[in-house]
Design a protein around this motif. Sequence first.
Motif, PDB file in Angstrom:
ATOM      1  N   MET A 121       1.572  72.523  64.567  1.00 59.24           N
ATOM      2  CA  MET A 121       2.476  72.136  63.496  1.00 59.24           C
ATOM      3  C   MET A 121       3.683  71.372  64.039  1.00 59.24           C
ATOM      4  O   MET A 121       4.245  70.514  63.368  1.00 59.24           O
ATOM      5  CB  MET A 121       2.944  73.366  62.704  1.00 59.24           C
ATOM      6  CG  MET A 121       1.885  73.944  61.786  1.00 59.24           C
ATOM      7  SD  MET A 121       1.394  72.759  60.499  1.00 59.24           S
ATOM      8  CE  MET A 121       0.225  73.767  59.577  1.00 59.24           C
ATOM      9  N   ASP A 122       4.087  71.678  65.263  1.00 56.89           N
ATOM     10  CA  ASP A 122       5.183  70.923  65.879  1.00 56.89           C
ATOM     11  C   ASP A 122       4.794  69.462  66.033  1.00 56.89           C
ATOM     12  O   ASP A 122       5.620  68.562  65.831  1.00 56.89           O
ATOM     13  CB  ASP A 122       5.549  71.525  67.235  1.00 56.89           C
ATOM     14  CG  ASP A 122       6.315  72.831  67.106  1.00 56.89           C
ATOM     15  OD1 ASP A 122       6.918  73.056  66.043  1.00 56.89           O
ATOM     16  OD2 ASP A 122       6.310  73.627  68.068  1.00 56.89           O
ATOM     17  N   ASP A 123       3.533  69.201  66.395  1.00 60.74           N
ATOM     18  CA  ASP A 123       3.056  67.818  66.499  1.00 60.74           C
ATOM     19  C   ASP A 123       3.063  67.153  65.123  1.00 60.74           C
ATOM     20  O   ASP A 123       3.426  65.978  64.989  1.00 60.74           O
ATOM     21  CB  ASP A 123       1.649  67.785  67.080  1.00 60.74           C
ATOM     22  CG  ASP A 123       1.613  68.170  68.558  1.00 60.74           C
ATOM     23  OD1 ASP A 123       2.647  68.005  69.233  1.00 60.74           O
ATOM     24  OD2 ASP A 123       0.565  68.644  69.012  1.00 60.74           O
ATOM     25  N   PHE A 124       2.658  67.908  64.111  1.00 61.40           N
ATOM     26  CA  PHE A 124       2.645  67.364  62.753  1.00 61.40           C
ATOM     27  C   PHE A 124       4.053  66.965  62.317  1.00 61.40           C
ATOM     28  O   PHE A 124       4.244  65.928  61.673  1.00 61.40           O
ATOM     29  CB  PHE A 124       2.062  68.401  61.793  1.00 61.40           C
ATOM     30  CG  PHE A 124       2.106  67.985  60.349  1.00 61.40           C
ATOM     31  CD1 PHE A 124       1.310  66.949  59.877  1.00 61.40           C
ATOM     32  CD2 PHE A 124       2.961  68.618  59.457  1.00 61.40           C
ATOM     33  CE1 PHE A 124       1.357  66.564  58.546  1.00 61.40           C
ATOM     34  CE2 PHE A 124       3.015  68.241  58.125  1.00 61.40           C
ATOM     35  CZ  PHE A 124       2.209  67.210  57.670  1.00 61.40           C
ATOM     36  N   ARG A 125       5.043  67.779  62.680  1.00 65.69           N
ATOM     37  CA  ARG A 125       6.424  67.503  62.266  1.00 65.69           C
ATOM     38  C   ARG A 125       7.029  66.296  62.984  1.00 65.69           C
ATOM     39  O   ARG A 125       8.147  65.895  62.670  1.00 65.69           O
ATOM     40  CB  ARG A 125       7.280  68.748  62.469  1.00 65.69           C
ATOM     41  CG  ARG A 125       7.044  69.815  61.400  1.00 65.69           C
ATOM     42  CD  ARG A 125       8.041  70.937  61.498  1.00 65.69           C
ATOM     43  NE  ARG A 125       7.714  71.864  62.566  1.00 65.69           N
ATOM     44  CZ  ARG A 125       6.963  72.958  62.412  1.00 65.69           C
ATOM     45  NH1 ARG A 125       6.476  73.257  61.225  1.00 65.69           N
ATOM     46  NH2 ARG A 125       6.712  73.762  63.423  1.00 65.69           N
ATOM     47  N   LYS A 126       6.285  65.713  63.920  1.00 65.56           N
ATOM     48  CA  LYS A 126       6.740  64.489  64.570  1.00 65.56           C
ATOM     49  C   LYS A 126       6.320  63.247  63.784  1.00 65.56           C
ATOM     50  O   LYS A 126       6.792  62.140  64.069  1.00 65.56           O
ATOM     51  CB  LYS A 126       6.187  64.416  65.995  1.00 65.56           C
ATOM     52  CG  LYS A 126       6.733  65.491  66.926  1.00 65.56           C
ATOM     53  CD  LYS A 126       6.071  65.442  68.291  1.00 65.56           C
ATOM     54  CE  LYS A 126       6.564  66.577  69.186  1.00 65.56           C
ATOM     55  NZ  LYS A 126       5.865  66.613  70.492  1.00 65.56           N
TER      56      LYS A 126
END
Length: 425
Positions: free
Chosen positions: A48-53
């Motif tokens: 999800m951290d990657d998605f928030r990028k």
Amino acid sequence: MELSVREMELSLKQYQLHKINELLVFVTQFNEFYKEKFRDICLPIQTMDDFRKLPFTTKEELVQDQQLYPPFGRNHCYPETSYVRYHQTSGTSGKPLKILDTEESWNWWRDCWVEVLKSSGVTNRDRLFLAFSFGPFIGFWSAYEAAKKMGTLVIPGGGQSSKERLYSMIENRATVLLCTPSYALHLSEVAEEMGIDLPSTPIRAIITAGEPGGSVPSTREQIETRWGAAVYDHAGMTEMGAYGYSCSARNGLHINEAQFLAEIIDPETLQPVKEGERGELVLTNFSRYGYPLIRYRTRDIVLCSSAPCSCGNSYRFLPGGIIGRADDMVVVRGVNIFPSSIETIVREFMEIKEFRIVYYTEHEMNQVKVQIESEEDVGRRLADRLRERIGIRIDVERVPSGSLPRFSMKAKRVIDERNRPQQVS
């Protein structure tokens, strides 16, 4: 064996990540708008951290895209001949967006509304009255489709006056009313003039949409008192879908996390807000492949909370529902003011039939006043309560009965006269 709370949370996050990756693979192949926007993306997204990028999507982008590629823009994944529904946004915050849905996407919209109806206790034994004139605004079109799927009798109220709608509700023994909070209050005014005792009618529940009033405690209490019926809120957007609904607790909104991913960010820093802070709701719809939206800035302001709802629903809960709109906030003498904050206080006075908020400029400073219709002089008490709760002096002006507009759809109770040239006498 039942899953633990932790296992359920992990399962939901894994499911959402899977749905996100399915969506991203699809749009980067078949959607020209997102193909350009995500041209440097590396799939699959691992966390999800990657998605928030990923970059946000804004309404301004979509409007500009439709202007550059008229009439419908590029945020559509299928040939135009695959689409069966046309809607457009209300245009209250800018140029209307044109939205197309395939049959599959429209069925998804319907199924999201099925969850809204079920959470409000609606069954096939109910009779739903839609106080809504069907047009290009999505309104209760999808609620109608959901009721059909559930086998619930639908009574349309389009093309009728308020009096005709009240007669139709009573004569056809409607049990559930769907309308905006403003219109529920207006109908109660009309019923009083007609000598109709609303609590004695079969209406047992009111599902509201279009405005935050259904989750504003004082507004909800007024509606429930006047109708003798329970009020259930709902949140949705033409461009996003029906993403939120209230429950038996009726003190906020649940996000339908099976169909939407919710983030709450600071609208200035664009970073996630902390627990207990207000922020802007950002949404991603998983299954509307005909018109997908990824990390869409809704401009709706909500409270960030991880506390569970007392109803037992484990989906993310937004206490108080939609608190306001980021583009509605005005700074007056150093205080951030949302119209919904003023409404919360105004609706505590049952004597007030209607109100309007007016922003204006005086000595190069933003000011605000509240105009009210009331048979009793409650101006001083209201002004004192506004000052106590909001923190600044707000003038209250009593206006003649019936002089303020009434609304059957989204209410427009804010008049912005700031920096308007002064007339010279």
